[in-house]
Scaffold this active site. Structure first.
Site, PDB file in Angstrom:
ATOM      1  N   HIS A  53       0.838  -1.213   0.000  1.00 17.29           N
ATOM      2  CA  HIS A  53       0.000   0.000   0.000  1.00 17.29           C
ATOM      3  C   HIS A  53       0.867   1.255   0.000  1.00 17.29           C
ATOM      4  CE1 HIS A  53      -4.075   1.730   1.473  1.00 17.29           C
ATOM      5  NE2 HIS A  53      -3.384   2.685   0.880  1.00 17.29           N
ATOM      6  N   ASP A 286       0.828   2.352   3.835  1.00 19.54           N
ATOM      7  CA  ASP A 286      -0.041   3.442   3.381  1.00 19.54           C
ATOM      8  C   ASP A 286       0.789   4.725   3.237  1.00 19.54           C
ATOM      9  OD1 ASP A 286      -2.214   4.853   2.494  1.00 19.54           O
ATOM     10  OD2 ASP A 286      -3.170   5.047   4.452  1.00 19.54           O
TER      11      ASP A 286
HETATM   12 ZN   LIG Z   1      -4.098   4.557   0.983  1.00 15.45          ZN
END
Ligand SMILES: [Zn+2]
Length: 417
Positions: A53, A286
């Protein structure tokens, strides 16, 4: 040849020499001729990490990151493969936008990469080589739209990856909180309930799915129950949801504005437990870089996201040292499991025939994270001063990519579509 290291294989840790041929692990132990030798005496050798991610911002706002800066950052942190998300500019929604991103990545990335497609022309994206469809921001779509997207993804033989926060709940809460500016209101405006409801719906509507950056105890319970029932669901957690909670707004304010937002200490403990026991399958960063001048804005104005691809593994190696996580579970969560979930069959473990992606780690070399030494264009980190164990050397397909300096040209990374 990589000699004298303690090597992490499926059988556990072994003091064994590694022989690499044509970019693949060829054999272990024995004596052969080597053109090049790396002495890893006293070092731990782990499979390269796969960060499932990342948002490398390219094409689009490349002043925040591009394929080169993002991938060098990855390599320096022991990440040998990444999956880039579709919310670039243009968004990766069809064959044409996919091709634009692929071309840039092929020329600039130093690590191997996958590209996800967004909820657009799914057949075109799959034909172009999209790894999965997502991350789908559930709060951007109505219930009917989401059901339609999931159905299309299923028909195309893929699975969706979902950012689970319910739009209706967020919009209602936003009305109540938007006139307050203490950073803590951000977590109140995006409550745990929003995550739980979004996950609950997705579990009903999608045959199989992967849930991005799980952040709450409630969400974890739903995933665990679904797994017990035999549902095909996997999930990830990001270091920022493990290492920070709502009390950290006090020190870092809007710099810690992330989606989903910071949660309570109780949620953090639950996430650690889920990661340890394996009900949370993988770790992913992320990585969502923004510049400090953007992040220092008012909580409602600052863009959400923090950089993290370079610190993912070093922070978690430190967590292993502190007995918060076993080495087995870490390797599973950053290498083996992401490779199996996303179908990267040549990656994920040190075994004969797989790509020779490995990192060499000196577990005694603890350092303090310093943004000046990181490679992201974001130029700051929420983990400033935190202790971490950075890898000494990162190899991808048998080639030293990073050993304190970048050793390959941009474009060394290959597309894993
Ligand atoms: Zn994301």
């Amino acid at each position: 040849m990589v000699k004298n290291g303690r090597v992490y294989t499926k059988e556990g840790l072994n003091s064994i020499d590694i022989w690499i041929k044509n970019g693949k692990f060829a054999s272990f132990g024995g004596s052969h001729q080597a053109e090049e030798k790396i002495d890893a005496h006293g070092m731990l050798i782990l499979p390269g990490s796969i960060d499932a991610h990342v948002h490398f911002r390219d094409p689009g706002p490349t002043f925040k990151e591009d394929w080169e800066s993002g991938s060098v950052s990855a390599a320096a942190g022991g990440v040998t493969g990444v999956i880039d998300q579709p919310n670039t500019d243009p968004r990766t929604l069809d064959a044409k936008s996919f091709e634009i991103k692929l071309d840039r990545a092929k020329h600039r990335s130093v690590v191997d990469f996958c590209i996800n497609g967004g909820p657009g022309n799914i057949d075109e994206l799959v034909a172009s080589g999209a790894t999965a469809i997502g991350e789908i921001f559930s709060y951007e779509h109505s219930d009917a739209q989401l059901q339609k997207i999931f159905e299309e993804v299923r028909k195309a033989g893929k699975f969706p990856t979902i950012h689970g926060e319910d739009g209706e709940i967020i919009n209602q809460e936003l009305e109540a909180w938007k006139y307050l500016h203490d950073p803590g209101v951000y977590s109140k405006a995006r409550p745990s309930r929003a995550e739980a409801v979004a996950i609950e719906k997705a579990l009903i509507w999608s045959e199989s799915l992967h849930i991005c950056h799980l952040s709450t105890l409630q969400g974890l319970r739903l995933v665990k129950d679904a797994k017990k029932r035999g549902k095909k669901v996997t999930c990830e957690v990001s270091p920022h949801h493990l290492l920070f909670n709502v009390n950290d707004y006090q020190e870092q304010g809007s710099f810690l504005k992330i989606n989903p937002p910071l949660r309570s200490p109780k949620d953090c403990s639950a996430l650690w437990m889920g990661l340890r026991e394996g009900s949370i399958d993988i770790l992913a960063s992320d990585h969502a870089p923004h510049l400090p001048e953007e992040k220092k804005d008012d909580i409602w104005e600052a863009p959400p996201g923090v950089p993290g691809v370079e610190t993912l593994l070093p922070l978690m190696l430190m967590a292993v040292r502190r007995n918060l996580l076993s080495l087995e579970r870490l390797v599973d969560a950053v290498s083996t499991k992401p490779a199996s979930i996303f179908g990267l069959n040549s990656k994920g473990s040190i075994e004969a025939g797989k790509d020779a992606d490995l990192i060499i780690v000196d577990t005694k070399r603890i350092s303090q994270i310093n943004a000046d030494q990181l490679h992201s264009r974001a130029d700051w980190t929420p983990y400033q001063g935190k202790e971490a164990i950075f890898p000494q050397v990162t190899l991808i397909r048998g080639q030293v990519v990073y050993d304190g300096d970048l050793e390959v040209r941009p474009g060394y990374g290959i597309f894993l579509g």
